[in-house]
Design an enzyme around this catalytic site. Structure first.
Site, PDB file in Angstrom:
ATOM      1  CG  HIS A   1      -1.795   1.199   1.345  1.00  0.00           C
ATOM      2  ND1 HIS A   1      -1.428   2.319   2.074  1.00  0.00           N
ATOM      3  CD2 HIS A   1      -3.008   1.480   0.808  1.00  0.00           C
ATOM      4  CE1 HIS A   1      -2.384   3.220   1.987  1.00  0.00           C
ATOM      5  NE2 HIS A   1      -3.356   2.741   1.238  1.00  0.00           N
TER       6      HIS A   1
ATOM      7  CB  CYS B   1      -0.836  36.685 -14.113  1.00  0.00           C
ATOM      8  SG  CYS B   1      -1.865  38.019 -13.442  1.00  0.00           S
TER       9      CYS B   1
END
Length: 690
Positions: free
Chosen positions: A273, A648
């Site tokens: 895992h 931006c």
């Protein structure tokens, strides 16, 4: 009975909530698959395992995998038993990392090729056939029942960013996929894994190795030891870097793994895992370090003859499986080869330019190395905090008249001019968008009595006078207060100084042969008269400088669209603006009415309970905020068809947001330097999808 149990589970409250959160239509219902089973736990002639047609960590064209004799599939990934390797080569590598002799390896941990050679040969042949068919690295599960191999499933395997790039380029060179497919195979966010620092080689030679495990997920990580997911989250919220140390991990540890710099486990293999999840997250991970001793109750881990307590520093090398004592320094990664080839492909197919948000020449150079084609946002206020500059800024703020402010600004002028020169030089040939002063002035003044007293002495003022001025700058809601263009309109001398610094820097660099393209951006505009006021100040100041110097340079004046009203009246604003740049951070804040600073307190709850799918400050809300962006683009270009448009905000480096902007026909997106490659690939994918 089994079938009815599945259908019943689909109708319980938890399942209904899950469907609603994930917007799964009620009419879809569910299905139950019933099939015969094969068993890997029927004795020493049976086994189960997981295999990969290529190395999921590095991308190397090498079949690999793990198996367990007399076990079921869950046993391999649970990390309860340490699995054995499928190939002899893999087994020998594993033994060397664990310090196990060749004789002990053969006797205690033989490979599948040695213990069940016929099954191993058949498995490898099938893996080759599957990869050839799917044209991608395969992750396969298999069971051997009483000496017979059964394939359970295959799927395209999860991989690290480095493996993603190498596998795609290897398949391209082999003629199995074309260039567009190669680009579409990229998960842009995974490129982030290739861009961050690695351990400094000189420091690594001096570092003390205290444990060794499996190189489950490559990279370098250093942090303070914590032993639970809850502690990892709590420490991370305090901006501390942590390494999560577990005996073995389970799905309950996911949140802790997500915020940790790296993961170290005592048990488990390359397909346990911890390993699989860490690779998927791009997190550094060392698993199966069997020699360490973890004590959850005492919150300690013993390794290398030393007991490490919670909060002690360790460093992980996910590429070698080594664990080091203390905090090992890092260096910048070296990019090129396959990564460079991917960037070249992105440049070939993209239609949208990628600029960067950079406030210093150093950041500008770094971004250009990553392929940035200009600067979309240079935040001038960031320059105000360096060295003695803050004193001049405070002097300007505390002045009671225009002359006093102008005298203080004269001290700032050469400093700002020098910064702009360095940025223009770094971006030779590309546009540089410089935003005028944006934050409220209270951010620049001291709020502690001791610092205020020191400032009063420097300015020749009384402490009471300084306190009074600081108090006068306080606002109930400063983000919606006296900031942005409102500062420039109130104090035009600030706009004059910054314009002069920009234009003089451009002329100085032009004289040195640098190809400069200055773009002056007015922040927080919401009305036509606001932008007109500031554009007039800019143009008059620029004309003065040109007259003084006897030469000129082309420049543009534009605005940041971050107030909803600006998007709604973009057709008017475009009569003055040469370009629009969407500041989606503030636009999101104002559209949702969420404070960027306070929203995290409830957004986490919102996501967990299905109120929102994603954090709108991370992923652009295309349905709401996106419609304002679309409106702004369409209205602006209806007035001025040649209007240059970009984005931006932080969304400029998020793949789905980049694709949205590209499909709107924006000229560019702008993001932080280390997100430039991500944006470049996302922009290329948008062009291919279009």
């Amino acid at each position: 009975g089994g079938i009815c149990a599945v259908f019943d589970s689909w109708m319980n409250e938890r399942a209904i909530l899950y469907r609603r959160m994930n917007q799964i239509p009620e009419e879809w219902g569910t299905a139950v698959n019933v099939q015969a089973m094969v068993y890997g736990n029927m004795g020493n002639n049976s086994a189960t395992g997981v295999a990969f047609s290529r190395d999921a960590a590095t991308g190397e064209n090498m079949f690999n995998g793990e198996y367990l004799i007399n076990a079921q599939g869950e046993d391999v990934v649970a990390g309860i038993r340490t699995p054995q390797q499928i190939t002899v080569e893999g087994s020998r590598r594993w033994a060397a990392l664990q310090g196990i002799s060749e004789d002990d390896r053969k006797n205690k941990y033989p490979s599948l090729e040695e213990s069940m050679p016929d099954c191993a040969a058949e498995l490898i042949a099938i893996a080759n056939r599957l990869e050839d068919y799917y044209k991608d690295m395969q992750d396969m599960e298999f069971t051997i029942q009483d000496g017979k191999l059964w394939m359970l499933q295959t799927r395209n395997g999860k991989r690290t960013g480095a493996a993603m790039v190498k596998i795609a380029m290897d398949l391209l060179r082999a003629g199995q996929i074309d260039e567009k497919t190669t680009l579409m195979r990229m998960e842009p966010q995974k490129l982030d894994e290739l861009l961050h620092p690695v351990f400094d080689k000189a420091a690594l030679k001096r570092a003390k190795v205290v444990a060794k495990g499996l190189p489950a997920s490559p990279g370098a990580a250093a942090g303070q030891v914590v032993f639970s997911a809850e502690d990892a989250e709590a420490w991370a919220e305090k901006k501390k870097k942590v390494v999560l140390v577990r005996i073995e991990t389970s799905p309950e540890d996911l949140r802790g793994m997500a915020v940790a710099q790296g993961i170290l486990t005592m048990r488990g293999g390359m397909t346990s895992h911890a390993a699989v999840v860490a690779r998927g997250m791009g997190k550094c991970c060392v698993s199966g370090a069997g020699e360490i001793k973890v004590d959850y109750k005492a919150k300690t881990v013993e390794m290398g003859g030393k007991v490490y307590k919670e909060g002690d520093w360790i460093s992980l090398n996910g590429s070698t499986g080594e664990v080091y004592d203390g905090q090992v320094p890092t260096t910048e990664p070296e990019l090129g080869g396959d990564f460079g080839a991917i960037m070249n492909l992105a440049a070939k197919y993209t239609k949208t330019l990628v600029r960067t948000n950079a406030d210093t020449p150093r950041d500008a150079k770094q971004a250009r190395n990553f392929g940035a084609q200009g600067i979309g946002l240079c935040r001038t206020e960031h320059m105000f905090f360096e060295g003695d500059r803050i004193k001049a800024v405070r002097e300007m703020i505390l002045s009671n008249d225009v002359d006093g402010r102008r005298n203080a600004l004269k001290k700032l002028l050469p400093m700002q001019r020098g910064d702009f020169e360095g940025i223009f030089e770094a971006m030779d040939g590309y546009g540089v968008t410089i935003r005028l002063l944006d934050p409220p002035l209270h951010e620049f003044v001291p709020h502690q009595t001791a610092t205020q007293k020191e400032l009063a002495q420097e300015m020749g003022l009384t402490l009471e006078e300084v306190k009074a001025k600081v108090d006068s700058l306080e606002e109930f809601n400063p983000m919606l207060g006296h900031r942005g263009c409102r500062l420039g309109i109130t104090y035009p001398e600030i706009t004059e100084m910054q314009t002069r610094a920009i234009i003089e820097a451009a002329l100085n660099m032009k004289a040195r042969g640098i190809d400069v393209h200055p773009e002056i951006m007015i922040p927080l505009v919401g009305t036509l008269k606001e932008i007109q006021n500031q554009a007039d100040v800019i143009n008059i100041t620029a004309a003065k400088v040109f007259e003084e110097r006897g030469e000129s340079v082309p420049y543009k004046v534009g605005t940041m669209i971050e107030v909803p009203r600006a998007a709604l009246t973009a057709d008017q604003i475009a009569t003055v603006a040469d370009f629009f740049s969407f500041g989606t951070n503030d636009l999101t804040q104002m559209t949702f009415g969420y404070s960027r600073d306070d929203a995290p307190k409830f957004l986490k709850f919102y996501k967990e309970h299905g109120i929102i799918k994603t954090d709108p400050f991370e992923v652009l809300d295309q349905e709401g905020v996106g419609q304002l962006v679309r409106m702004g683009v369409e209205k602006g270009r209806a007035t001025k068809p040649e209007l240059k448009v970009g984005i931006c905000g932080e969304h400029g480096g998020e793949p789905s947001s980049v694709k949205f902007c590209a499909k709107l026909g924006m000229n560019y997106v702008s993001c932080s330097p280390y997100r430039v490659p991500i944006a470049r690939v996302a922009a290329a994918q948008a062009a291919i999808e279009d």
